[in-house]
Write a protein that holds these residues in place. Structure first.
Motif, PDB file in Angstrom:
ATOM      1  N   GLY A 144      17.376  22.427  10.297  1.00  0.00           N
ATOM      2  CA  GLY A 144      17.583  23.237   9.191  1.00  0.00           C
ATOM      3  C   GLY A 144      18.522  22.592   8.240  1.00  0.00           C
ATOM      4  O   GLY A 144      18.979  21.571   8.384  1.00  0.00           O
ATOM      5  N   ALA A 145      18.688  23.235   7.058  1.00  0.00           N
ATOM      6  CA  ALA A 145      19.681  22.661   6.023  1.00  0.00           C
ATOM      7  C   ALA A 145      21.071  22.535   6.532  1.00  0.00           C
ATOM      8  O   ALA A 145      21.600  23.190   7.376  1.00  0.00           O
ATOM      9  N   GLY A 146      21.342  21.202   6.367  1.00  0.00           N
ATOM     10  CA  GLY A 146      22.845  20.780   6.882  1.00  0.00           C
ATOM     11  C   GLY A 146      22.721  20.110   8.202  1.00  0.00           C
ATOM     12  O   GLY A 146      23.701  19.235   8.822  1.00  0.00           O
ATOM     13  N   ASP A 147      21.434  20.198   8.830  1.00  0.00           N
ATOM     14  CA  ASP A 147      21.481  19.369  10.223  1.00  0.00           C
ATOM     15  C   ASP A 147      21.147  18.006  10.004  1.00  0.00           C
ATOM     16  O   ASP A 147      20.590  17.446   8.990  1.00  0.00           O
ATOM     17  N   PHE A 148      21.395  17.156  11.294  1.00  0.00           N
ATOM     18  CA  PHE A 148      21.358  15.733  11.081  1.00  0.00           C
ATOM     19  C   PHE A 148      21.265  15.221  12.624  1.00  0.00           C
ATOM     20  O   PHE A 148      21.607  16.098  13.569  1.00  0.00           O
ATOM     21  N   ASN A 149      20.751  14.075  12.985  1.00  0.00           N
ATOM     22  CA  ASN A 149      20.895  13.511  14.235  1.00  0.00           C
ATOM     23  C   ASN A 149      21.611  12.229  14.375  1.00  0.00           C
ATOM     24  O   ASN A 149      21.230  11.342  13.502  1.00  0.00           O
ATOM     25  N   CYS A 150      22.292  12.215  15.143  1.00  0.00           N
ATOM     26  CA  CYS A 150      23.312  10.976  15.091  1.00  0.00           C
ATOM     27  C   CYS A 150      22.629   9.655  15.640  1.00  0.00           C
ATOM     28  O   CYS A 150      21.562   9.926  16.262  1.00  0.00           O
ATOM     29  N   LEU A 151      22.907   8.593  15.225  1.00  0.00           N
ATOM     30  CA  LEU A 151      22.270   7.544  15.550  1.00  0.00           C
ATOM     31  C   LEU A 151      22.394   7.579  17.325  1.00  0.00           C
ATOM     32  O   LEU A 151      23.527   7.395  17.764  1.00  0.00           O
ATOM     33  N   HIS A 152      21.284   6.987  17.791  1.00  0.00           N
ATOM     34  CA  HIS A 152      21.351   7.036  19.272  1.00  0.00           C
ATOM     35  C   HIS A 152      20.134   6.284  19.857  1.00  0.00           C
ATOM     36  O   HIS A 152      19.197   5.807  18.996  1.00  0.00           O
ATOM     37  N   GLN A 153      19.983   6.088  21.033  1.00  0.00           N
ATOM     38  CA  GLN A 153      18.945   5.561  21.872  1.00  0.00           C
ATOM     39  C   GLN A 153      18.382   6.590  22.907  1.00  0.00           C
ATOM     40  O   GLN A 153      19.315   7.066  23.706  1.00  0.00           O
ATOM     41  N   ASP A 154      17.165   6.646  23.000  1.00  0.00           N
ATOM     42  CA  ASP A 154      16.648   7.503  24.017  1.00  0.00           C
ATOM     43  C   ASP A 154      16.259   6.885  25.409  1.00  0.00           C
ATOM     44  O   ASP A 154      15.089   6.138  25.659  1.00  0.00           O
ATOM     45  N   LEU A 155      17.360   6.556  26.384  1.00  0.00           N
ATOM     46  CA  LEU A 155      17.118   6.040  27.527  1.00  0.00           C
ATOM     47  C   LEU A 155      17.673   6.835  28.530  1.00  0.00           C
ATOM     48  O   LEU A 155      18.525   7.568  28.696  1.00  0.00           O
TER      49      LEU A 155
END
Length: 248
Positions: A144-155
């Motif tokens: 939603g507004a204001g949301d974000f996903n930090c830099l990461h790796q899906d391991l």
């Protein structure tokens, strides 16, 4: 009670195979080799995108629900699907894998890695189960507004397939603003390189999960990648993530 099937229904797989097979895979492989990511245009129709996004509040389809802020992952939330996967998600996972496995094997060869991936996804899932990785990893994300996903790796375990796919289910400019897919690449003794990938509804991005090889003057060397999503300015954004290895 019988265990839920991890193999999607045959009609769903055949439909996905026909669609995925029409893509220009030599060009996509060149993009992945050159930049660590490639756009698979119009992989899903708007109606299919809406149908998958509409699953989000239906808890019966999911094994877990994660609020990113509680874990320091960013802001927003996502749910991991349970087996059996929805037909369209499972069909795409099965259909995409055989086109990505040769790229993954070539990368491992250039990086001096011994691991090679089988030609079919069912065989790779057998290897995951033998490694104790049995929980499905495809997921549905909601911002939603204001949301974000930090830099990461899906391991999620010792066994990880080096390429994954994210499909944008919402339309930029209509459903949301901001929220761009971002990929960063760290090369030895160099500053990080950022890649912002423009996507429309139904487009997918295939990208490196962890490492990929880059050709240098003295031969190939390994670079490290992370991915995330920039801050949503307005609206709501849904994405389905297709990860090919399962989790412990």
């Amino acid at each position: 009670m019988n265990a839920p099937s991890i193999i999607p229904a045959v009609p769903a797989v055949r439909s996905a195979e026909e669609r995925v097979g029409r893509l220009d895979w030599p060009a996509l492989a060149a993009e992945l080799d050159g930049h660590g990511c490639a756009v698979l245009s119009k992989l899903l129709t708007p109606a299919e995108c809406a149908a998958i996004a509409a699953l989000y509040p239906q808890e019966a389809h999911f094994r877990s629900h994660v609020h990113m802020a509680r874990h320091g992952f960013g802001q927003g939330e996502y749910r991991y699907f349970r087996y059996p996967l929805p037909d369209l998600v499972g069909g795409m996972r099965t259909a995409l894998y055989p086109h990505l496995a040769p790229i993954a094997n070539a990368w491992n060869g250039r990086m001096g890695e011994a691991t090679r991936y089988p030609a079919e996804h069912a065989a790779f899932l057998t290897l995951c189960r033998e490694a104790g990785q049995t929980r499905p990893t495809p997921l549905l994300l909601q911002y939603g507004a204001g949301d974000f996903n930090c830099l990461h790796q899906d391991l999620y375990g010792d066994l990880a397939f080096p390429i994954q796919v994210a499909i944008l289910l919402s339309e930029p400019g209509r459903d949301f603003t901001g929220g761009e897919f971002v990929l960063t690449e760290q090369r030895p003794r160099m500053q990080s390189r950022a890649e912002v990938v423009p996507l429309r509804q139904g487009d997918a991005v295939a990208f490196a999960v962890h490492n990929r090889p880059v050709q240098g003057s003295r031969g190939p060397y390994r670079v490290n990648l992370r991915h995330g999503v920039s801050r949503l300015r307005s609206g709501q954004r849904h994405t389905v993530g297709i990860i090919f290895h399962d989790a412990r």
